[in-house]
Scaffold this motif. Structure first.
Motif, short mmCIF file in Angstrom:
data_model
loop_
_atom_site.label_atom_id
_atom_site.label_comp_id
_atom_site.label_asym_id
_atom_site.label_seq_id
_atom_site.Cartn_x
_atom_site.Cartn_y
_atom_site.Cartn_z
N PRO A 163 25.82 -2.69 36.31
CA PRO A 163 26.90 -3.43 36.77
C PRO A 163 26.28 -4.76 37.62
O PRO A 163 27.50 -5.71 37.32
N LEU A 164 25.50 -4.65 38.24
CA LEU A 164 25.15 -5.83 39.21
C LEU A 164 24.52 -6.93 38.26
O LEU A 164 24.46 -8.05 38.64
N ALA A 165 23.80 -6.59 37.33
CA ALA A 165 22.97 -7.31 36.44
C ALA A 165 23.49 -7.69 34.97
O ALA A 165 22.89 -8.40 34.16
N VAL A 166 24.42 -6.75 34.58
CA VAL A 166 24.82 -6.85 32.99
C VAL A 166 24.92 -8.30 32.61
O VAL A 166 24.66 -8.56 31.41
N TYR A 167 25.62 -9.27 33.24
CA TYR A 167 25.74 -10.52 32.76
C TYR A 167 24.69 -11.76 33.16
O TYR A 167 24.76 -12.74 32.74
N ARG A 168 23.60 -11.02 33.56
CA ARG A 168 22.36 -12.09 33.85
C ARG A 168 21.56 -11.80 32.44
O ARG A 168 20.40 -12.51 32.39
#
Length: 119
Positions: free
Chosen positions: A86-91
């Motif tokens: 969840p901390l990096a999924v949109y990176r």
């Protein structure tokens, strides 16, 4: 919407999931780093990298990408993006198309595509 976390259908199709560190304390990422898991998973990857048939490696996150071999086989596909946490999924992970790219590669090499749908 999935009704379980059972990944058996993927395993039956040849999908092998491997984390760099196989255990952690709850809510403590990397808490079991430098406990020997890195040695174990490096050996597993070395064996897989030597396999003489087309394989797809999805390296998600910097830790996974650091394990990519310097010399890559032409019959292996390496797909890299951010970790799906969840901390990096949109990176980069969200929308990266790795599942479609993996299937395209497998089919181009005369292999069966993976059915990524889960119950």
């Amino acid at each position: 919407m999935r009704t379980s976390g059972d990944l058996t259908p993927w395993a039956r199709q040849g999908v092998f999931l491997l984390n760099r560190i196989l255990t952690v304390r709850e809510n403590q990422p990397l808490s079991h780093q430098n406990k020997g898991w890195e040695i174990f998973t490096s050996h597993i990857l070395a064996e897989l990298y030597a396999v003489n048939r087309p394989l797809v490696f999805m390296l998600w996150g910097k830790q996974a990408q650091s394990l990519m071999p310097e010399v890559k086989r032409a019959d292996h596909l390496f797909l890299c993006t951010s970790h799906p946490s969840p901390l990096a999924v949109y990176r980069g992970f969200h929308g990266c198309g790795h599942f479609e790219l993996a299937n395209k590669f497998l089919q181009e090499h005369g292999l069966t595509a993976i059915d990524w749908r889960l119950p």
